[in-house]
Design an enzyme around this catalytic site. Structure first.
Site, PDB file in Angstrom:
ATOM      1  CB  ALA A  83     -29.715 -10.356  17.328  1.00 47.10           C
ATOM      2  CE1 TYR A 134     -33.484  -3.071  18.726  1.00 47.61           C
ATOM      3  CE2 TYR A 134     -34.338  -5.186  19.474  1.00 47.61           C
ATOM      4  CZ  TYR A 134     -33.394  -4.444  18.785  1.00 47.61           C
ATOM      5  OH  TYR A 134     -32.367  -5.080  18.167  1.00 47.61           O
ATOM      6  NE  ARG A 169     -30.138  -3.941   9.353  1.00 46.34           N
ATOM      7  CZ  ARG A 169     -30.393  -4.434  10.582  1.00 46.34           C
ATOM      8  NH1 ARG A 169     -30.322  -5.725  10.791  1.00 46.34           N
ATOM      9  NH2 ARG A 169     -30.669  -3.630  11.567  1.00 46.34           N
ATOM     10  CG  HIS A 265     -27.781  -0.720  14.843  1.00 50.04           C
ATOM     11  ND1 HIS A 265     -28.643  -0.469  15.861  1.00 50.04           N
ATOM     12  CD2 HIS A 265     -27.889  -2.056  14.609  1.00 50.04           C
ATOM     13  CE1 HIS A 265     -29.255  -1.582  16.234  1.00 50.04           C
ATOM     14  NE2 HIS A 265     -28.809  -2.564  15.487  1.00 50.04           N
ATOM     15  NE  ARG A 301     -14.410  -4.438  12.939  1.00 46.89           N
ATOM     16  CZ  ARG A 301     -15.567  -4.010  13.455  1.00 46.89           C
ATOM     17  NH1 ARG A 301     -15.595  -3.515  14.683  1.00 46.89           N
ATOM     18  NH2 ARG A 301     -16.688  -4.090  12.777  1.00 46.89           N
TER      19      ARG A 301
HETATM   20  C1  FNR Z   1     -26.121  -5.768  16.078  1.00 51.29           C
HETATM   21  N1  FNR Z   1     -26.422  -4.641  16.831  1.00 51.29           N
HETATM   22  C2  FNR Z   1     -27.498  -4.670  17.701  1.00 51.29           C
HETATM   23  N2  FNR Z   1     -27.777  -3.598  18.461  1.00 51.29           N
HETATM   24  C3  FNR Z   1     -28.807  -3.624  19.344  1.00 51.29           C
HETATM   25  O1  FNR Z   1     -29.030  -2.623  20.025  1.00 51.29           O
HETATM   26  N3  FNR Z   1     -29.564  -4.760  19.471  1.00 51.29           N
HETATM   27  C4  FNR Z   1     -29.346  -5.887  18.749  1.00 51.29           C
HETATM   28  O2  FNR Z   1     -30.017  -6.894  18.899  1.00 51.29           O
HETATM   29  C5  FNR Z   1     -28.281  -5.837  17.802  1.00 51.29           C
HETATM   30  N4  FNR Z   1     -28.037  -6.918  17.004  1.00 51.29           N
HETATM   31  C6  FNR Z   1     -26.958  -6.914  16.159  1.00 51.29           C
HETATM   32  C7  FNR Z   1     -26.674  -8.041  15.419  1.00 51.29           C
HETATM   33  C8  FNR Z   1     -25.547  -8.075  14.609  1.00 51.29           C
HETATM   34  C9  FNR Z   1     -25.260  -9.297  13.820  1.00 51.29           C
HETATM   35  C10 FNR Z   1     -24.690  -6.954  14.544  1.00 51.29           C
HETATM   36  C11 FNR Z   1     -23.455  -6.957  13.700  1.00 51.29           C
HETATM   37  C12 FNR Z   1     -24.979  -5.813  15.269  1.00 51.29           C
HETATM   38  C13 FNR Z   1     -25.550  -3.452  16.783  1.00 51.29           C
HETATM   39  C14 FNR Z   1     -24.418  -3.552  17.803  1.00 51.29           C
HETATM   40  O3  FNR Z   1     -24.906  -3.407  19.110  1.00 51.29           O
HETATM   41  C15 FNR Z   1     -23.361  -2.470  17.588  1.00 51.29           C
HETATM   42  O4  FNR Z   1     -23.961  -1.205  17.600  1.00 51.29           O
HETATM   43  C16 FNR Z   1     -22.544  -2.661  16.305  1.00 51.29           C
HETATM   44  O5  FNR Z   1     -22.347  -4.012  16.004  1.00 51.29           O
HETATM   45  C17 FNR Z   1     -21.201  -1.964  16.461  1.00 51.29           C
HETATM   46  O6  FNR Z   1     -20.477  -2.018  15.279  1.00 51.29           O
HETATM   47  P1  FNR Z   1     -19.330  -3.094  14.952  1.00 51.29           P
HETATM   48  O7  FNR Z   1     -18.412  -3.187  16.150  1.00 51.29           O
HETATM   49  O8  FNR Z   1     -20.029  -4.365  14.656  1.00 51.29           O
HETATM   50  O9  FNR Z   1     -18.664  -2.490  13.767  1.00 51.29           O
END
Ligand code: FNR
Length: 377
Positions: A83, A134, A169, A265, A301
């Site tokens: 997001a 969602y 969070r 997530h 990573r």
């Molecule tokens: C997310 N993620 C996420 N997932 C999703 O389904 N909808 C969303 O809007 C978001 N928004 C979001 C915002 C931010 C700032 C982060 C860091 C993550 C989760 C994302 O899709 C994913 O699952 C993780 O970020 C993967 O992990 P890494 O690569 O960030 O470690």
């Protein structure tokens, strides 16, 4: 933006993003839920797996091309939905998509994209886009969104099944983020098309955001049948994102999912949920005999992290935060560079392991550290 910045690894982007972004926003991007145990686990789980190379395979180059739901990609690393890209770059998701589409991989757009999805999809007609959604409390709204996704040319719906409520969070929106949301950002594109959300919008950004949060994370009591409904309504393949057990994977596929996406997530939802690499074998076993594809994210990573996931049975690895770091530091060039760095690392890893193409990376190439030590006793 730092013009002299040059990165060797993703860690360099993380470090630089901390410097160039405002404190609130980077804390929001990087934080996890509760005690951040899963977030910490994501950092280290890959180190528990060792790579077992083949030698002297007569390889002079490697072919990294692959496909995802039948769409060709240049290598099996794609971009997870996240997001609020406009906190990293004013052009937001359009800028991200520029980097991702130039790399020839899939970009997921979040339900909380901060520019209109149509602006993104129409700017890159050859791009491969998946739409994340969602389980919304308002079915009419969900229907509108799914139809819009199909119309705009999205290739699949990614249904996030791990977000019925938002976890506690460590760092939610800080004051500077809230101020910007209030003054300039109207996210959540598809909501303007629906009566009740339009009313919320008229009340102002804060009310609109609250409306959305209730809609998306207000504990809508959906069951597994919802997967089939999403698929039938959207007329697109459905990927369930947030799977962490073999049983959940099997259930999702039995209820119509075309692919499952193993994810915690990025350590932002259920704390103490396991590392995704650790559950990959269980999911692969549970889906034997089906055609469902398996994707994975959370904590990847480097190219060797990706190699391990491919070896253990994932079809593709998705990146979350590294893309946001790239975007914050160098815009679309940074996004592209993050992908290029991982691609080059994967290429080297494949060469050094004796794998000429993606299909030749097998589970025999990776072993869990505990098995390895036991085997040597
Ligand atoms: C997310 N993620 C996420 N997932 C999703 O389904 N909808 C969303 O809007 C978001 N928004 C979001 C915002 C931010 C700032 C982060 C860091 C993550 C989760 C994302 O899709 C994913 O699952 C993780 O970020 C993967 O992990 P890494 O690569 O960030 O470690």
């Amino acid at each position: 933006m730092s013009t002299r910045f040059q990165a060797v690894s993703i860690a360099d982007y993380e470090e630089e993003a901390l410097k160039v972004m405002g404190g609130d926003a980077i804390a929001f991007y990087n934080s996890g839920s509760d005690g951040e145990e899963t977030l910490k686990e994501n950092r280290f789980s890959s180190t528990r797996y060792r790579i077992r190379p083949r030698i002297m395979r007569g390889i002079s180059h490697v072919d990294m091309t692959s496909s995802i739901l039948g769409h060709s990609i240049t290598f099996p690393v794609c971009v997870a939905p996240s997001a609020w890209h406009r906190f990293a770059n004013l052009k937001g998701e359009v800028e991200t998509a520029k980097g991702v589409t130039s790399a020839g991989v899939v970009m997921n757009l979040s339900s909380v994209a901060t520019v209109r999805t149509e602006e993104v999809t129409s700017s890159f007609p050859d791009g491969l886009f998946f739409m994340q959604c969602y389980c919304l409390g308002n079915k009419r709204l969900q229907e509108l969104m799914l139809r819009e996704a199909k119309r705009q040319g999205f290739k699949a719906i990614v249904l996030s099944v791990d977000c019925s409520v938002i976890s506690k969070r460590r760092k939610q929106f800080g004051p500077s983020m809230l101020e910007r949301i209030n003054s300039e950002m109207l996210p959540i594109n598809y909501m303007q098309n629906e009566e009740s959300s339009r009313r919320a919008e008229e009340e102002g950004p804060a009310a609109f955001l609250e409306y959305f949060m209730n809609m998306a994370h207000g504990a809508t009591p959906v069951g597994l049948d919802f997967i089939r409904w999403i698929k039938d309504t959207s007329e697109l393949p459905v990927i369930t994102k947030g799977i962490l057990t073999g049983k959940a994977a099997r259930e999702a596929v039995e209820h119509g999912a075309d692919a499952v996406w193993i994810s915690n997530h990025g350590g932002r939802q259920l704390d103490f949920s396991p590392s995704t690499l650790d559950v990959l074998t269980e999911v692969v076993d549970a889906l034997k005999g089906t055609n469902a594809e398996i994707y994975i994210d959370s904590g990847f990573r480097s190219g060797s992290d990706v190699f391990k996931a491919l070896a253990l049975g994932a079809r593709a690895v998705f990146l979350g935060r590294p893309i946001l770091w790239g975007l914050a530091v160098r815009g679309s060039d940074g996004v592209r560079d993050v992908l290029d760095i991982i691609k080059e690392e994967l290429r080297l890893c494949m060469m050094l392991s004796g794998c000429p193409d993606i299909n030749s990376i097998t589970k025999n190439h990776v072993i869990n550290e505990s098995d390895y030590l036991a085997a040597k006793l």
